[in-house]
Design a protein around this motif. Sequence first.
Motif, mmCIF file in Angstrom:
data_model
loop_
_atom_site.group_PDB
_atom_site.id
_atom_site.type_symbol
_atom_site.label_atom_id
_atom_site.label_comp_id
_atom_site.label_asym_id
_atom_site.label_seq_id
_atom_site.Cartn_x
_atom_site.Cartn_y
_atom_site.Cartn_z
ATOM 1 N N HIS A 135 0.838 -1.207 0.000
ATOM 2 C CA HIS A 135 0.000 0.000 0.000
ATOM 3 C C HIS A 135 0.871 1.255 0.000
ATOM 4 N N HIS A 165 0.947 5.370 -1.836
ATOM 5 C CA HIS A 165 0.338 6.390 -2.701
ATOM 6 C C HIS A 165 1.472 7.093 -3.453
ATOM 7 N N HIS A 198 -9.237 1.616 1.543
ATOM 8 C CA HIS A 198 -8.909 1.794 2.967
ATOM 9 C C HIS A 198 -10.100 1.338 3.803
ATOM 10 N N HIS A 206 -5.057 -0.683 6.592
ATOM 11 C CA HIS A 206 -5.295 -0.305 7.999
ATOM 12 C C HIS A 206 -6.078 -1.340 8.811
ATOM 13 N N ASP A 262 2.306 3.259 3.053
ATOM 14 C CA ASP A 262 1.246 4.271 3.010
ATOM 15 C C ASP A 262 1.809 5.683 2.892
#
Length: 433
Positions: free
Chosen positions: A72, A74, A229, A268, A319
């Motif tokens: 994960h 971004h 998420h 998460h 993340d």
Amino acid sequence: MSQSSKEKIFIGSFIHSNECGELIVIDRGMIHVKNGKISNIIINPNSNDEKNKNVIVLNNTQFLIPGFVDCHIHAVQLPNLGVGYDKELLEWLEHYTFPLEKKYIDEKFAEQVFNTVVKQTIKSGTTTACYFAALYPKASVILGQAVINKGQRALIGKISMNITRSDNYYETTEESIININKFIEDLTKLNSPLIKPVITPRFALSCDMTLMKKLGKLAKEKDLHVQTHVSENLDEIEAVKNMFPEYPSYTAVYDGAGLLTCKTVLAHGIYLSDDEIALLNERGTAIVHCPSSNTCLKSGLCDVQRLKSKSIKIGLGTDVSGGQSCSILDAIRSALQVSTHLSLIKENYRALNYKDVFHMATLGGAAALAMDNQIGNFEVGKEFDALVVDIDISDGLLNNLQSSTLEERLQKFIYSGDDRNIVEVYVSGCKVK
Ligand code: GUN
Ligand code: ZN
């Protein structure tokens, strides 16, 4: 023994995990790589094998481990690394994240950032990344091209969102469906075995049920991965409850949209109820633990042992830029620290150890992405995605343990190493660092 350019043979130490999370330690072995895949493994090879000029012989401070899997990250948020941690999730998104993400309408800016992201993550040992790309299809395809150019393996997700609280950062439902189809088509045209599209509804607060159901249907029709998420922050969970009162939980909202499959990864999952965990288990859906993000954004401490005890697949995520680093080694250390904190406040809690997190960063992450038949450890038939680690480099760690075992050397790298100790990176048998 002759070796063509499509063949490589490594002789030396290697260490990897099995499905149970145990370490497999090979002090001296030979890995034969053909067309990017592991074609043979020999334990204790004959010393004559080293004499072949095509064999790569590791020295005795070096060892091979499987490449890291970042489940994960971004890509668009790299420029915000290390800023914005004065706000929690919902305000952080509005204040820092969405304004940055809007800039990716500019394709030159996208290209610049994405080249840096891929370079940095490879340097840090990430051989497979599951990326959140941009809202914009063109920028998202540019990420795909950057990944291919640099030889990384990746799932690339164009973000889908048809609701926003900040102005002008969303698509209408109609645009969203046109854009996701165009993205999948254009990414597929790049025609690389290293990349795949992943359906990426940002989170339940950014998408209405109509859009999520359309995305769930598309994922099913095209057999695609899904990422989003879940249950990250208490205010977020409350807002999801208010937006979808007819569903019993946050997880049930995604299930109602048909988004939970054995190829879905949810970042998460800090506050999941037992019912939500049971639902994830039934669907075979994985959770991505993002410990540095969870502490930077003060979201909470995720109890990974609880999820593991209920057989949920768990990967590890940086993340970026909720997390402050794009290195999985840093995520590994954050996971160890979060788990140690939990062991100090919970009775009879066994903190994760370096073997547990090493597994999460390699084979566990591969399983979370339903790619463990392809990557994650050294098995005949799998792709050769690997790191050469050297704990005795002149400007980094020193191998001061005179009679150190291979396990001790791995431990030293995990706790105290950095990207300087990752001296070579291979993806599908090609050297990319
Ligand atoms: N939830 C929705 N969007 C995001 C994001 O960009 N980062 C994190 N950490 N959580 C999110
Ligand atoms: Zn995220």
